[in-house]
Design an enzyme around this catalytic site. Structure first.
Site, mmCIF file in Angstrom:
data_model
loop_
_atom_site.group_PDB
_atom_site.id
_atom_site.type_symbol
_atom_site.label_atom_id
_atom_site.label_comp_id
_atom_site.label_asym_id
_atom_site.label_seq_id
_atom_site.Cartn_x
_atom_site.Cartn_y
_atom_site.Cartn_z
ATOM 1 N N LYS A 160 0.801 -1.230 0.000
ATOM 2 C CA LYS A 160 0.000 0.000 0.000
ATOM 3 C C LYS A 160 0.838 1.288 0.000
ATOM 4 O O LYS A 160 0.407 2.292 -0.546
ATOM 5 C CB LYS A 160 -0.932 0.026 1.216
ATOM 6 C CG LYS A 160 -2.110 -0.918 1.108
ATOM 7 C CD LYS A 160 -2.900 -0.865 2.411
ATOM 8 C CE LYS A 160 -4.357 -1.098 2.189
ATOM 9 N NZ LYS A 160 -5.191 -0.742 3.325
ATOM 10 N N ASP A 169 -10.348 3.876 2.122
ATOM 11 C CA ASP A 169 -10.670 3.393 3.476
ATOM 12 C C ASP A 169 -11.424 4.443 4.290
ATOM 13 O O ASP A 169 -12.330 4.106 5.063
ATOM 14 C CB ASP A 169 -9.394 2.984 4.224
ATOM 15 C CG ASP A 169 -8.858 1.646 3.732
ATOM 16 O OD1 ASP A 169 -9.648 0.849 3.188
ATOM 17 O OD2 ASP A 169 -7.648 1.410 3.879
#
Ligand code: ATR
Length: 279
Positions: free
Chosen positions: A71, A107
């Site tokens: 990520k 997110d």
């Protein structure tokens, strides 16, 4: 500009990747929406990440989700990164705009959409949050809460990591030592666990909820198990609670829309399938 492929292909990349539930989610939407396209797991070892991104550019793939351990590292290979991803310091969704590869972090969107769905009005009263944990997930939660005007007390086992986030996110985030949690709970409107504690295979989170403001909402971003000890305790004390499964579902929506051209809606059947997969 070349026209988009008739059968877009998207992926989730990580290492390991077998445990990812993203194929279940995106496969469900492709099927129920009757769309041509595919969504597959790709195990990409760290040393193969650069080559994967080259292939993503050359082969006309629609894009991918990105999970651990890529990520952060993947950001260096993209043409543009969204403000959310930059603030959070991680990308979880990549899509293409012509020849360019763009990265986003969904997110925080997933976190907010889950609370909006499961606890409507959760952010309308006073706005004091207590966030437990200072890892990658905490960064997305802080970004989300700040966007809704919250002031945040942040605590973490390793105090220095909480301090780093205080510096990174500015004056509305303040780091506290974990021993100060009881004192923070009396004025807390939203309590969020972002640590790994309470997850299957990990110790339970040990927080005495006695001092918690009675009207406080308690949210655990852990979703395996669905009802963590924290949520069970909070429910027993009469608090409104929200589990983390909806965050998983909602964070997937922007990527699906970009790759396949239709914005999916979360529904009860999808949630039930994911719940069955967790049990
Ligand atoms: P993620 O990206 O999922 O947030 P992470 O960056 O590894 O993962 O962060 C995990 C969080 O859980 C951290 O806040 C971590 O605390 P430390 O910064 O002190 O490591 C917290 N955590 C994990 N195991 C813990 C434990 N046994 N007790 C207390 N906190 C724990």
């Amino acid at each position: 500009m070349p026209s988009p492929p008739a059968r877009p292909r998207a992926f989730v990349i990580g290492h390991p990747i077998a445990q990812s539930r993203s194929p279940l989610l995106h496969g469900y939407w492709l099927q129920t929406l009757g769309l041509a396209g595919s969504y597959e797991r790709q195990d990409v070892a760290p040393e193969k990440l650069a080559a994967f991104i080259v292939a993503l550019r050359q082969d006309g793939w629609a894009g991918c989700n990105v999970t651990v351990p890529h990520k952060q590292a993947v950001m260096a290979f993209l043409d543009e990164v969204s403000p959310a991803a930059r603030a959070i310091g991680a990308v979880n969704t990549i899509w293409r705009d012509g020849e360019r590869l763009l990265g986003d972090n969904t997110d925080s969107f997933g976190f907010l959409a889950n609370l909006d769905e499961r606890a409507p009005g959760w952010d309308e009263a006073s706005k004091q949050a207590v966030v437990l944990g200072a890892g990658g997930a905490a960064r997305a939660v802080l970004f989300a809460l700040l966007s809704r005007g919250f002031t945040i007390a942040l605590t973490n086992r390793t105090f220095e990591r909480a301090q780093e986030l205080e510096i990174a996110f500015g004056s509305k985030v303040k780091a506290y030592d974990a021993t100060q949690v009881p004192g923070l709970l009396s004025s807390c409107d939203v309590l969020v666990n972002t640590t790994a504690l309470g997850m299957v295979g990990k110790p339970n989170l040990s927080v005495d909820l006695t001092p918690l403001k009675p009207s406080a909402l308690v949210h655990d971003i852990v979703y395996v198990p669905l009802r963590t000890e924290l949520l069970i305790q909070a429910e027993a004390r009469g608090h409104r609670t929200v589990d983390g499964l909806g965050m998983l579902i909602h964070q997937a929506i922007p990527g699906f829309e970009r790759w396949f051209g239709v914005r999916p809606l979360p529904d009860a059947t999808l949630r039930a399938r994911l719940e069955a997969d967790i049990l």
